[in-house]
Design a protein around this motif. Structure first.
Motif, PDB file in Angstrom:
ATOM      1  N   ASP A 163      -1.636  -9.236  14.315  1.00 51.64           N
ATOM      2  CA  ASP A 163      -1.284 -10.657  14.410  1.00 51.64           C
ATOM      3  C   ASP A 163      -0.080 -10.939  13.518  1.00 51.64           C
ATOM      4  OD1 ASP A 163      -3.390 -11.291  16.119  1.00 51.64           O
ATOM      5  OD2 ASP A 163      -4.786 -11.602  14.450  1.00 51.64           O
ATOM      6  N   PRO A 164       0.733 -11.930  13.874  1.00 50.06           N
ATOM      7  CA  PRO A 164       1.857 -12.299  13.002  1.00 50.06           C
ATOM      8  C   PRO A 164       1.352 -12.713  11.622  1.00 50.06           C
ATOM      9  CG  PRO A 164       2.063 -13.333  15.162  1.00 50.06           C
ATOM     10  CD  PRO A 164       0.697 -12.733  15.114  1.00 50.06           C
ATOM     11  N   LEU A 165       2.084 -12.327  10.585  1.00 46.22           N
ATOM     12  CA  LEU A 165       1.684 -12.647   9.216  1.00 46.22           C
ATOM     13  C   LEU A 165       2.436 -13.875   8.723  1.00 46.22           C
ATOM     14  CD1 LEU A 165       1.608  -9.093   7.599  1.00 46.22           C
ATOM     15  CD2 LEU A 165      -0.314 -10.447   8.423  1.00 46.22           C
ATOM     16  N   PRO A 166       1.715 -14.921   8.325  1.00 45.51           N
ATOM     17  CA  PRO A 166       2.385 -16.091   7.741  1.00 45.51           C
ATOM     18  C   PRO A 166       3.149 -15.699   6.480  1.00 45.51           C
ATOM     19  CG  PRO A 166       0.110 -16.590   8.313  1.00 45.51           C
ATOM     20  CD  PRO A 166       0.270 -15.108   8.442  1.00 45.51           C
ATOM     21  N   GLY A 167       4.220 -16.376   6.219  1.00 41.88           N
ATOM     22  CA  GLY A 167       5.154 -15.990   5.172  1.00 41.88           C
ATOM     23  C   GLY A 167       4.562 -15.735   3.803  1.00 41.88           C
ATOM     24  N   ARG A 168       3.763 -16.665   3.247  1.00 43.30           N
ATOM     25  CA  ARG A 168       3.342 -16.552   1.852  1.00 43.30           C
ATOM     26  C   ARG A 168       1.882 -16.162   1.682  1.00 43.30           C
ATOM     27  NH1 ARG A 168       4.932 -22.167  -0.755  1.00 43.30           N
ATOM     28  NH2 ARG A 168       3.812 -22.868   1.121  1.00 43.30           N
ATOM     29  N   ASN A 169       1.190 -15.884   2.763  1.00 40.77           N
ATOM     30  CA  ASN A 169      -0.247 -15.651   2.657  1.00 40.77           C
ATOM     31  C   ASN A 169      -0.626 -14.195   2.405  1.00 40.77           C
ATOM     32  OD1 ASN A 169       0.039 -18.126   4.789  1.00 40.77           O
ATOM     33  ND2 ASN A 169      -1.739 -18.390   3.453  1.00 40.77           N
ATOM     34  N   PHE A 170       0.276 -13.267   2.705  1.00 42.60           N
ATOM     35  CA  PHE A 170      -0.058 -11.851   2.560  1.00 42.60           C
ATOM     36  C   PHE A 170       1.092 -11.107   1.876  1.00 42.60           C
ATOM     37  CE2 PHE A 170      -2.391 -13.459   6.237  1.00 42.60           C
ATOM     38  CZ  PHE A 170      -3.691 -13.100   5.912  1.00 42.60           C
ATOM     39  N   VAL A 171       1.551 -11.655   0.769  1.00 45.35           N
ATOM     40  CA  VAL A 171       2.652 -11.055   0.015  1.00 45.35           C
ATOM     41  C   VAL A 171       2.076 -10.198  -1.112  1.00 45.35           C
ATOM     42  CG1 VAL A 171       4.262 -12.910   0.556  1.00 45.35           C
ATOM     43  CG2 VAL A 171       2.794 -13.094  -1.466  1.00 45.35           C
ATOM     44  N   PRO A 172       2.835  -9.244  -1.651  1.00 42.42           N
ATOM     45  CA  PRO A 172       2.337  -8.421  -2.753  1.00 42.42           C
ATOM     46  C   PRO A 172       1.825  -9.264  -3.915  1.00 42.42           C
ATOM     47  CG  PRO A 172       4.347  -7.480  -1.875  1.00 42.42           C
ATOM     48  CD  PRO A 172       4.163  -8.802  -1.181  1.00 42.42           C
ATOM     49  N   GLY A 173       0.671  -8.863  -4.435  1.00 42.02           N
ATOM     50  CA  GLY A 173       0.021  -9.582  -5.521  1.00 42.02           C
ATOM     51  C   GLY A 173      -1.037 -10.562  -5.056  1.00 42.02           C
ATOM     52  N   ARG A 174      -1.038 -10.893  -3.783  1.00 40.93           N
ATOM     53  CA  ARG A 174      -1.978 -11.876  -3.247  1.00 40.93           C
ATOM     54  C   ARG A 174      -3.373 -11.262  -3.089  1.00 40.93           C
ATOM     55  NH1 ARG A 174      -0.953 -17.438  -1.486  1.00 40.93           N
ATOM     56  NH2 ARG A 174      -2.820 -18.049  -0.339  1.00 40.93           N
ATOM     57  N   ARG A 175      -4.412 -12.018  -3.455  1.00 39.19           N
ATOM     58  CA  ARG A 175      -5.799 -11.616  -3.247  1.00 39.19           C
ATOM     59  C   ARG A 175      -6.287 -12.236  -1.944  1.00 39.19           C
ATOM     60  NH1 ARG A 175      -8.845 -10.363  -8.185  1.00 39.19           N
ATOM     61  NH2 ARG A 175     -10.648 -11.256  -7.132  1.00 39.19           N
ATOM     62  N   VAL A 176      -6.828 -11.406  -1.062  1.00 40.40           N
ATOM     63  CA  VAL A 176      -7.331 -11.878   0.222  1.00 40.40           C
ATOM     64  C   VAL A 176      -8.670 -11.196   0.491  1.00 40.40           C
ATOM     65  CG1 VAL A 176      -5.009 -12.280   1.135  1.00 40.40           C
ATOM     66  CG2 VAL A 176      -6.113 -10.069   1.514  1.00 40.40           C
ATOM     67  N   SER A 177      -9.374 -11.681   1.490  1.00 41.18           N
ATOM     68  CA  SER A 177     -10.643 -11.063   1.880  1.00 41.18           C
ATOM     69  C   SER A 177     -10.411 -10.127   3.058  1.00 41.18           C
ATOM     70  CB  SER A 177     -11.666 -12.134   2.261  1.00 41.18           C
ATOM     71  OG  SER A 177     -11.221 -12.876   3.386  1.00 41.18           O
ATOM     72  N   ALA A 178     -11.253  -9.113   3.161  1.00 46.91           N
ATOM     73  CA  ALA A 178     -11.126  -8.139   4.250  1.00 46.91           C
ATOM     74  C   ALA A 178     -12.505  -7.796   4.790  1.00 46.91           C
ATOM     75  CB  ALA A 178     -10.425  -6.876   3.762  1.00 46.91           C
TER      76      ALA A 178
END
Length: 380
Positions: A163-178
């Motif tokens: 899927d396309p990645l939104p600009g600021r949501n998956f940048v280095p340093g970001r914590r996300v769930s998987a």
């Protein structure tokens, strides 16, 4: 494979001198991918050759970018090696632009050392493993992106987002769930940190993987680690096979006789009177394949006594290893009807009696078949 061996220095020796040169030659032979990295940017490339004491790699950037971005003292060369990553400091010696493409000549690092951020073995052959990343959009909602796992370890993974990645949501340093599912394995859920991002590709580190899930992941990875290590240890043999497969095939010559009693083979040799070389191979898959590959024949002669079991065995063998030459079935028994049916099933060029019954006819038959199939009027 013992995962506890990760921290043993002997598992990851430095590569210097002849060991370094052999490793780089192997990397160039298989055009291995690599990264040229500074503290701020990375560029993907491929090994090409060792050129006059320097490493020649593909230039995936313009001359100006190479001069102003990569021409730094902290430039690092990084590449996969031995289920981990190795690398070393380098510098650009020359930007080469020729008809064959653009290349960089890089200085040879004195020593190549392990450069692995994950501190764990990686497995590339993970099968169909898919999942979803979720990130806070900053407005009380969530942004999701589906991904395929490209490589996996007990401490992190590389993924390609479909899927396309939104600009600021998956940048280095970001914590996300998987959340992701392992092929024929458990479903896992954890928080991850984006370590690096390049287009749709992300490098993720596991942050708080549940111990039970961590054990399930390690158990799933264990046999794949073992298989990856086996492939790595056997890579020299695989390279030799690839070189052999790519080598020009020798010119076809002579007759190859598949099995047969000694008296039948003697009759064939006597009938030909030295006009063609005669080799004999047992009706076994591996010897037959080697005989056809190493010295392909102009004609394959298959003696057949006509038994149902014998015909079935020969037919199965030729289906698994079909020759690239005409087949002559030699009726070596009394059941001619079964022999004729067998010859039709394997699409033999012809069926004939034993060579000893009509030696002159057999010799002319062989010569005519070879001349017609190989378009060689000078064939003896």
């Amino acid at each position: 494979m013992d995962l506890s061996a990760w921290n043993l220095p002997s598992a990851f020796p430095d590569l210097a001198g002849p060991a370094r040169d052999e490793a780089l030659a192997e990397l160039c032979d298989r055009r291995q991918t690599l990264l040229l990295a500074t503290p701020y940017l990375t560029f993907a490339s491929r090994f090409v050759a060792i050129d006059k004491g320097a490493i020649l790699v593909r230039a995936t950037m313009s001359r100006s970018v190479a001069a102003h971005t990569l021409d730094r003292k902290d430039l690092q060369l990084r590449f996969p090696w031995g289920l981990t990553h190795y690398g070393g400091p380098t510098r650009i010696l020359e930007y080469v632009q020729e008809e064959g493409g653009k290349h960089l000549r890089l200085a040879l690092p004195q020593v190549l050392r392990r450069m692995e951020q994950r501190k764990a073995y990686r497995v590339d052959y993970v099968g169909r493993c898919q999942g979803t990343l979720g990130s806070d959009d900053g407005e009380g909602g969530m942004v999701f992106a589906r991904f395929n796992v490209e490589n996996l370890s007990t401490t992190g993974m590389a993924v390609f987002c479909t899927d396309p990645l939104p600009g600021r949501n998956f940048v280095p340093g970001r914590r996300v769930s998987a959340q992701f599912s392992l092929e024929r394995g458990p479903d896992l859920e954890t928080n991850v940190q984006v370590i690096h991002a390049s287009g749709q590709s992300l490098g993720l580190a596991f942050l708080d993987l549940d111990p039970i899930d961590g054990q399930a992941l390690a158990s799933w990875l264990q046999p794949r680690f073992t298989e990856a290590l086996r492939r790595w240890d056997n890579r020299a043999a695989l390279r030799a096979q690839a070189v052999k497969a790519a080598a020009p095939r020798p010119a076809p010559q002579g007759l190859l006789v598949l099995g047969g009693e000694p008296d039948v083979i003697a009759e064939i040799q006597q009938a030909l009177e030295g006009a063609q070389t005669v080799r004999v191979v047992p009706p076994v898959l591996v010897p037959l394949r080697e005989a056809l590959d190493q010295a392909p024949p102009r004609l394959l002669v298959v003696p057949c006594e006509g038994s149902v079991e014998g015909c079935h065995r020969l037919r199965s063998l030729l289906e698994k290893c079909p020759p690239r030459c005409p087949i002559v079935v030699l009726a070596a028994g009394g059941q001619r009807g079964t022999v004729n049916l067998f010859a039709q099933e394997i699409r033999a060029a012809l069926t004939t009696d034993r060579a000893g019954q009509h030696p002159l006819f057999f010799r002319r038959l062989v010569t005519g078949l070879i001349r017609r199939h190989w378009q060689d009027p000078e064939a003896p």
